[in-house]
Design an enzyme around this catalytic site. Structure first.
Site, PDB file in Angstrom:
ATOM      1  N   ASP A 210       0.816  -1.218   0.000  1.00  0.00           N
ATOM      2  CA  ASP A 210       0.000   0.000   0.000  1.00  0.00           C
ATOM      3  C   ASP A 210       0.851   1.271   0.000  1.00  0.00           C
ATOM      4  O   ASP A 210       0.316   2.373  -0.023  1.00  0.00           O
ATOM      5  CB  ASP A 210      -0.918  -0.013   1.235  1.00  0.00           C
ATOM      6  CG  ASP A 210      -1.955   1.105   1.212  1.00  0.00           C
ATOM      7  OD1 ASP A 210      -2.565   1.331   0.162  1.00  0.00           O
ATOM      8  OD2 ASP A 210      -2.143   1.765   2.263  1.00  0.00           O
ATOM      9  N   SER A 234      -6.836   5.351  -0.164  1.00  0.00           N
ATOM     10  CA  SER A 234      -7.126   4.014  -0.676  1.00  0.00           C
ATOM     11  C   SER A 234      -8.579   3.667  -0.380  1.00  0.00           C
ATOM     12  O   SER A 234      -9.072   3.912   0.723  1.00  0.00           O
ATOM     13  CB  SER A 234      -6.211   2.980  -0.013  1.00  0.00           C
ATOM     14  OG  SER A 234      -4.855   3.289  -0.232  1.00  0.00           O
ATOM     15  N   GLN A 284      -5.711  -2.162  -6.577  1.00  0.00           N
ATOM     16  CA  GLN A 284      -6.208  -1.165  -5.628  1.00  0.00           C
ATOM     17  C   GLN A 284      -6.900  -0.041  -6.383  1.00  0.00           C
ATOM     18  O   GLN A 284      -6.454   0.359  -7.464  1.00  0.00           O
ATOM     19  CB  GLN A 284      -5.069  -0.584  -4.793  1.00  0.00           C
ATOM     20  CG  GLN A 284      -5.541   0.400  -3.725  1.00  0.00           C
ATOM     21  CD  GLN A 284      -4.403   0.925  -2.864  1.00  0.00           C
ATOM     22  OE1 GLN A 284      -3.839   1.965  -3.142  1.00  0.00           O
ATOM     23  NE2 GLN A 284      -4.063   0.183  -1.817  1.00  0.00           N
TER      24      GLN A 284
END
Length: 293
Positions: A210, A234, A284
């Site tokens: 991430d 995110s 993502q």
């Protein structure tokens, strides 16, 4: 120079992933007091996966996870992870995890674990890129452009648990950005040993996944380092784990963004080891909203 009063950043990462078991299916994770607006999403995802993994027999590695970031977490406030044992089958184990902070759900994750079995193998080849030894550390590249780093960046560099090296040099001007494609790639590895627990290495890469995946969305829009023109967050995160690996050995994180539209950017990544074996696939979606002017 690193602050000798601080522990090794890799040790801090292992400690961060070492959750406290409160009850059979309930765990508590630390959330360090950082100078950030929100808890880093990779920390929450990594801790949630630790919680899920600790309710399995340890014989089945995780093969996939799917997660949603629902609310921003507050730094310095512990996070409680509640695990639901959805299924224990002959080959697959499924767990659902809800992360709660101050009585509010901030994140949820579903993870599936698979008993290893033999089968055919094939994969697309790893891109040809320079090795990590040929590339500067991120902090050194920033110092080369900025000179002395601002205090916040210097502190971040000291505490960063991963050695990060961009395959292509960073772009600093609007002209450089305008010519870029929505792609990015970095070599990464933990800055110190992470021990021999495979779950720790899996959760460490989940943490790292991430860190810059949405870079691929930003590359054609604005320089990656410097003032941001967008609020970014995110929204969801998915990973598929194909082979065993160690997060304290070099891995290439290749990223690209197929689309940015309607305030949402999609990014996908592939993680390879130095032998070119595909270890992990990542997807993502992130929120991109221009700052109010």
């Amino acid at each position: 120079m690193a602050d000798r009063a601080e522990p090794n950043p890799a040790e801090r990462l292992v400690d961060l992933l070492d959750l406290e078991r409160i009850e059979e299916n309930i765990f508590r994770g630390r959330s360090p007091q950082e100078r950030l607006q929100r808890v880093f999403g990779g920390q929450v995802a990594g801790q949630a996966l630790v919680a899920a993994g600790r309710t399995t027999d340890g014989e089945r590695p995780v093969h996939s996870l799917h997660a949603y970031f629902l609310r921003p977490g507050h730094p310095g406030v512990p996070i409680v992870y509640q695990v639901e044992r959805v299924r224990d089958g002959r080959s697959f184990t499924t767990r659902r995890v809800v992360a709660v902070q101050e009585g509010r759900t901030i994140f949820n994750l579903t993870a599936s674990f698979h008993l290893p079995e033999p089968g055919s193998e094939q994969q697309l080849p790893m891109p040809e890129v320079p090795g990590p030894e040929q590339l500067p550390r991120l902090a050194d590249e920033l110092r080369g452009h900025l000179g002395t780093l601002p205090e916040a960046l210097e502190r971040m560099a000291r505490r960063q648990p991963f050695d990060i090296r961009y395959v292509e040099r960073l772009r600093w001007t609007p002209e450089e950005v305008a010519a870029a494609e929505p792609r990015s790639a970095v070599w990464m590895r933990a800055v110190g040993p992470l021990g021999d627990d495979p779950l720790v290495h899996t959760c460490a890469v989940t943490y790292a996944s991430d860190m810059m995946l949405l870079d691929a969305v930003r590359v054609p829009i604005e320089p990656l380092w410097g003032p941001r023109g967008f609020d970014m967050a995110s929204l969801d995160h998915a990973m598929w784990f194909h082979r065993p690996f160690r997060a304290d050995e070099w891995f290439l994180y290749q990223q690209e963004s197929p689309v940015l539209i309607g305030g949402r950017g999609l990014a996908r990544g592939q993680i390879y080891d130095r032998a070119g074996r595909l270890l992990v696939s990542v997807m993502q979606e992130g929120l991109f909203r221009p700052h109010a002017r």
